[in-house]
Design a protein around this motif. Structure first.
Motif, PDB file in Angstrom:
ATOM      1  N   ILE A  43       0.830  -1.210   0.000  1.00 48.66           N
ATOM      2  CA  ILE A  43       0.000   0.000   0.000  1.00 48.66           C
ATOM      3  C   ILE A  43       0.864   1.259   0.000  1.00 48.66           C
ATOM      4  O   ILE A  43       0.819   2.042  -0.953  1.00 48.66           O
ATOM      5  N   ASN A  44       1.670   1.473   1.065  1.00 51.67           N
ATOM      6  CA  ASN A  44       2.530   2.665   1.094  1.00 51.67           C
ATOM      7  C   ASN A  44       3.389   2.746  -0.159  1.00 51.67           C
ATOM      8  O   ASN A  44       3.464   3.787  -0.831  1.00 51.67           O
ATOM      9  N   ASN A  45       4.070   1.653  -0.474  1.00 54.90           N
ATOM     10  CA  ASN A  45       4.918   1.611  -1.658  1.00 54.90           C
ATOM     11  C   ASN A  45       4.124   1.232  -2.900  1.00 54.90           C
ATOM     12  O   ASN A  45       4.533   1.521  -4.028  1.00 54.90           O
ATOM     13  N   GLY A  46       2.969   0.602  -2.686  1.00 51.90           N
ATOM     14  CA  GLY A  46       2.154   0.155  -3.813  1.00 51.90           C
ATOM     15  C   GLY A  46       1.647   1.285  -4.680  1.00 51.90           C
ATOM     16  O   GLY A  46       1.564   1.154  -5.910  1.00 51.90           O
ATOM     17  N   VAL A  47       1.309   2.420  -4.060  1.00 51.39           N
ATOM     18  CA  VAL A  47       0.837   3.550  -4.861  1.00 51.39           C
ATOM     19  C   VAL A  47       1.957   4.089  -5.737  1.00 51.39           C
ATOM     20  O   VAL A  47       1.735   4.480  -6.894  1.00 51.39           O
ATOM     21  N   TYR A  48       3.191   4.085  -5.227  1.00 53.91           N
ATOM     22  CA  TYR A  48       4.340   4.521  -6.029  1.00 53.91           C
ATOM     23  C   TYR A  48       4.628   3.521  -7.145  1.00 53.91           C
ATOM     24  O   TYR A  48       5.039   3.898  -8.245  1.00 53.91           O
ATOM     25  N   ARG A  49       4.424   2.238  -6.846  1.00 56.02           N
ATOM     26  CA  ARG A  49       4.639   1.221  -7.865  1.00 56.02           C
ATOM     27  C   ARG A  49       3.697   1.438  -9.048  1.00 56.02           C
ATOM     28  O   ARG A  49       4.072   1.220 -10.202  1.00 56.02           O
ATOM     29  N   CYS A  50       2.481   1.905  -8.753  1.00 52.56           N
ATOM     30  CA  CYS A  50       1.551   2.260  -9.835  1.00 52.56           C
ATOM     31  C   CYS A  50       2.005   3.524 -10.550  1.00 52.56           C
ATOM     32  O   CYS A  50       2.097   3.566 -11.777  1.00 52.56           O
ATOM     33  N   GLY A  51       2.287   4.564  -9.786  1.00 51.29           N
ATOM     34  CA  GLY A  51       2.590   5.862 -10.373  1.00 51.29           C
ATOM     35  C   GLY A  51       3.863   5.905 -11.181  1.00 51.29           C
ATOM     36  O   GLY A  51       3.959   6.618 -12.186  1.00 51.29           O
ATOM     37  N   PHE A  52       4.877   5.143 -10.764  1.00 52.90           N
ATOM     38  CA  PHE A  52       6.169   5.192 -11.436  1.00 52.90           C
ATOM     39  C   PHE A  52       6.407   3.991 -12.343  1.00 52.90           C
ATOM     40  O   PHE A  52       7.540   3.748 -12.770  1.00 52.90           O
ATOM     41  N   ALA A  53       5.362   3.226 -12.643  1.00 59.12           N
ATOM     42  CA  ALA A  53       5.502   2.112 -13.581  1.00 59.12           C
ATOM     43  C   ALA A  53       5.871   2.655 -14.961  1.00 59.12           C
ATOM     44  O   ALA A  53       5.338   3.666 -15.406  1.00 59.12           O
ATOM     45  N   GLN A  83       2.878  -0.785 -19.425  1.00 64.66           N
ATOM     46  CA  GLN A  83       1.506  -1.159 -19.118  1.00 64.66           C
ATOM     47  C   GLN A  83       1.456  -2.410 -18.246  1.00 64.66           C
ATOM     48  O   GLN A  83       0.681  -2.484 -17.293  1.00 64.66           O
ATOM     49  N   ALA A  84       2.299  -3.381 -18.556  1.00 65.65           N
ATOM     50  CA  ALA A  84       2.309  -4.613 -17.773  1.00 65.65           C
ATOM     51  C   ALA A  84       2.730  -4.346 -16.331  1.00 65.65           C
ATOM     52  O   ALA A  84       2.141  -4.904 -15.388  1.00 65.65           O
ATOM     53  N   GLY A  85       3.740  -3.486 -16.165  1.00 64.05           N
ATOM     54  CA  GLY A  85       4.185  -3.146 -14.818  1.00 64.05           C
ATOM     55  C   GLY A  85       3.107  -2.428 -14.031  1.00 64.05           C
ATOM     56  O   GLY A  85       2.889  -2.704 -12.843  1.00 64.05           O
ATOM     57  N   TYR A  86       2.420  -1.518 -14.706  1.00 65.74           N
ATOM     58  CA  TYR A  86       1.332  -0.792 -14.048  1.00 65.74           C
ATOM     59  C   TYR A  86       0.183  -1.725 -13.691  1.00 65.74           C
ATOM     60  O   TYR A  86      -0.355  -1.680 -12.571  1.00 65.74           O
ATOM     61  N   ASP A  87      -0.228  -2.569 -14.610  1.00 64.69           N
ATOM     62  CA  ASP A  87      -1.355  -3.468 -14.355  1.00 64.69           C
ATOM     63  C   ASP A  87      -1.080  -4.365 -13.155  1.00 64.69           C
ATOM     64  O   ASP A  87      -1.953  -4.585 -12.303  1.00 64.69           O
ATOM     65  N   LYS A  88       0.125  -4.874 -13.076  1.00 67.50           N
ATOM     66  CA  LYS A  88       0.502  -5.739 -11.962  1.00 67.50           C
ATOM     67  C   LYS A  88       0.468  -4.960 -10.644  1.00 67.50           C
ATOM     68  O   LYS A  88      -0.052  -5.444  -9.626  1.00 67.50           O
ATOM     69  N   ALA A  89       1.008  -3.750 -10.661  1.00 70.41           N
ATOM     70  CA  ALA A  89       1.036  -2.924  -9.452  1.00 70.41           C
ATOM     71  C   ALA A  89      -0.375  -2.549  -9.001  1.00 70.41           C
ATOM     72  O   ALA A  89      -0.690  -2.567  -7.801  1.00 70.41           O
ATOM     73  N   TYR A  90      -1.222  -2.212  -9.949  1.00 68.66           N
ATOM     74  CA  TYR A  90      -2.615  -1.838  -9.670  1.00 68.66           C
ATOM     75  C   TYR A  90      -3.344  -2.991  -8.986  1.00 68.66           C
ATOM     76  O   TYR A  90      -4.031  -2.808  -7.970  1.00 68.66           O
ATOM     77  N   ASP A  91      -3.204  -4.187  -9.506  1.00 71.19           N
ATOM     78  CA  ASP A  91      -3.884  -5.343  -8.927  1.00 71.19           C
ATOM     79  C   ASP A  91      -3.378  -5.632  -7.519  1.00 71.19           C
ATOM     80  O   ASP A  91      -4.167  -5.942  -6.616  1.00 71.19           O
ATOM     81  N   ARG A  92      -2.070  -5.516  -7.320  1.00 70.56           N
ATOM     82  CA  ARG A  92      -1.498  -5.748  -5.982  1.00 70.56           C
ATOM     83  C   ARG A  92      -2.018  -4.730  -4.980  1.00 70.56           C
ATOM     84  O   ARG A  92      -2.375  -5.075  -3.843  1.00 70.56           O
ATOM     85  N   LEU A  93      -2.055  -3.465  -5.389  1.00 67.24           N
ATOM     86  CA  LEU A  93      -2.506  -2.406  -4.483  1.00 67.24           C
ATOM     87  C   LEU A  93      -3.936  -2.637  -4.030  1.00 67.24           C
ATOM     88  O   LEU A  93      -4.231  -2.622  -2.823  1.00 67.24           O
ATOM     89  N   PHE A  94      -4.840  -2.841  -4.965  1.00 67.33           N
ATOM     90  CA  PHE A  94      -6.243  -2.935  -4.572  1.00 67.33           C
ATOM     91  C   PHE A  94      -6.569  -4.261  -3.896  1.00 67.33           C
ATOM     92  O   PHE A  94      -7.481  -4.333  -3.067  1.00 67.33           O
ATOM     93  N   SER A  95      -5.816  -5.293  -4.180  1.00 68.05           N
ATOM     94  CA  SER A  95      -5.964  -6.533  -3.426  1.00 68.05           C
ATOM     95  C   SER A  95      -5.623  -6.298  -1.958  1.00 68.05           C
ATOM     96  O   SER A  95      -6.340  -6.767  -1.055  1.00 68.05           O
ATOM     97  N   ALA A  96      -4.553  -5.558  -1.712  1.00 68.49           N
ATOM     98  CA  ALA A  96      -4.149  -5.271  -0.330  1.00 68.49           C
ATOM     99  C   ALA A  96      -5.139  -4.339   0.353  1.00 68.49           C
ATOM    100  O   ALA A  96      -5.474  -4.531   1.532  1.00 68.49           O
ATOM    101  N   LEU A  97      -5.623  -3.322  -0.356  1.00 69.94           N
ATOM    102  CA  LEU A  97      -6.609  -2.419   0.238  1.00 69.94           C
ATOM    103  C   LEU A  97      -7.881  -3.178   0.614  1.00 69.94           C
ATOM    104  O   LEU A  97      -8.478  -2.928   1.671  1.00 69.94           O
ATOM    105  N   ASP A  98      -8.292  -4.104  -0.231  1.00 67.13           N
ATOM    106  CA  ASP A  98      -9.476  -4.915   0.093  1.00 67.13           C
ATOM    107  C   ASP A  98      -9.218  -5.774   1.325  1.00 67.13           C
ATOM    108  O   ASP A  98     -10.108  -5.944   2.184  1.00 67.13           O
ATOM    109  N   LYS A  99      -8.014  -6.311   1.440  1.00 64.36           N
ATOM    110  CA  LYS A  99      -7.669  -7.149   2.590  1.00 64.36           C
ATOM    111  C   LYS A  99      -7.676  -6.335   3.877  1.00 64.36           C
ATOM    112  O   LYS A  99      -8.214  -6.776   4.906  1.00 64.36           O
TER     113      LYS A  99
END
Length: 351
Positions: free
Chosen positions: A187-197, A200-216
């Motif tokens: 989450i803390n680093n996950g938002v940066y992983r999305c923003g600095f991807a 497209q593949a790197g961003y998609d992977k980061a996006y899925d990881r972030l929202f999976s963790a937020l849901d958890k």
């Protein structure tokens, strides 16, 4: 930094996937400068000593915001002074724009870089906040942000205020460490992983990881008021600083746009509960937060236009989380109001 200062701007998108450099100055400030109570110090240990160190922060930075909150919750203001940098910087360093004549009045520096170079003339890594600086030598001690706040809780106990909360309770540490690891990596680093991807593949992977963790984390908070139960801990501090920046910055600037925070009911209520708790919302400067991300990340936002929105008044609406029970400070008490004028968030930056 002026609009034409292109030579000193940093580049933040550097590859398909963003990998944060976690090589910080590993020194610790511990009781008597001896062996630390927690973990193993890879670097030098410095003694806890009231008035010796200056905590250098920026309201804009989520990692520094942690240190601001923990210092305030524990009542360490008299023991550890604080310098607040302005919201924008170039690749050289954060600057003391808020100080008289553009200098920190205690260190006499225009740039935090000067404190790093005072100890390491050829320091090769980023000049980061938060940083603890030795006032006498005007040189950086450590910028290892995860340990700075844990040491505030465990090593600076002699200087805690009466009624200070226990932010890193010994009986919860094993579980807390796991929760905080998830929060940081996903989450803390996950938002940066999305923003600095950078792909497209790197961003998609980061996006899925972030929202999976937020849901958890949202599921964890459905039936408990705080991450570890009935009272605030450092785990809540670490999650809060990302949530506070989510809609103003990360949702648009970092493309974390599956949902706004205001569209995730449990997390939105939880974030408002913390925001309305002394020590949290009164450390949030939304103006500095937006200016930092939108003006500094010029490879993401070359026009440097800062959005006017979103409307922030909703941070002060009822959250009803008190119905879950618990007490934010346990057997302790809330910190009093911020009395140092220079540490008060300007009216323009508040919700």
């Amino acid at each position: 930094m002026t609009e034409t200062d292109n030579s000193t701007k940093g580049s933040y998108v550097t590859g398909d996937e963003f990998n944060r450099d976690m090589n910080y100055i590993p020194d610790r400030i511990t009781r008597n400068g001896g062996a630390p109570v927690l973990g193993e110090a890879a670097g030098k240990t410095w003694p806890v000593e009231a008035g010796r160190y200056r905590l250098v922060v920026a309201w804009a930075c989520p990692w520094a915001n942690r240190a601001i909150i923990v210092r305030r919750l524990l009542g360490l203001e008299d023991a550890i002074s604080m310098a607040i940098c302005g919201p924008v910087h170039d690749k050289r360093s954060w600057t003391f724009d808020n100080g008289p004549d553009g200098k920190d009045p205690v260190l006499g520096y225009e740039r935090l870089q000067q404190a790093y170079f005072a100890r390491y003339p050829d320091y090769p890594r980023g000049i980061t906040v938060p940083a603890m600086v030795d006032i006498e030598t005007k040189s950086v001690v450590t910028n290892d942000f995860p340990w700075i706040t844990l040491d505030f809780s465990t090593e600076w106990t002699e200087f805690h205020r009466d009624g200070a909360p226990e932010l890193y309770p010994e009986k919860l540490r094993d579980e807390m460490d796991e929760v905080m690891k998830l929060i940081f990596t996903e989450i803390n680093n996950g938002v940066y992983r999305c923003g600095f991807a950078g792909s497209q593949a790197g961003y998609d992977k980061a996006y899925d990881r972030l929202f999976s963790a937020l849901d958890k984390i949202s599921a964890r908070l459905e039936n408990r008021r705080y991450l570890m139960g009935e009272t605030i801990t450092e785990a809540d501090v670490r999650l809060f600083t990302t949530l506070a920046r989510f809609d103003p910055v990360y949702h648009g600037h970092f493309k974390t746009n599956r949902s706004k925070l205001t569209e995730i009911p449990v997390l939105w209520a939880y974030a408002r509960d913390l925001f309305q708790t002394p020590g949290f919302g009164d450390t949030i400067n939304f103006t500095d937060i937006k200016r930092h991300y939108y003006e500094v990340h010029t490879d993401l936002n070359p026009t440097r236009i800062v959005p006017k929105g979103p409307d922030l008044a909703n941070w002060l609406t009822p959250h009803h989380r008190e119905e879950l029970g618990g007490n934010p400070f346990g057997d302790g008490t809330a910190p009093g109001p911020i009395t140092r004028t220079e540490e008060q968030v300007p009216e323009s930056g508040r919700a």
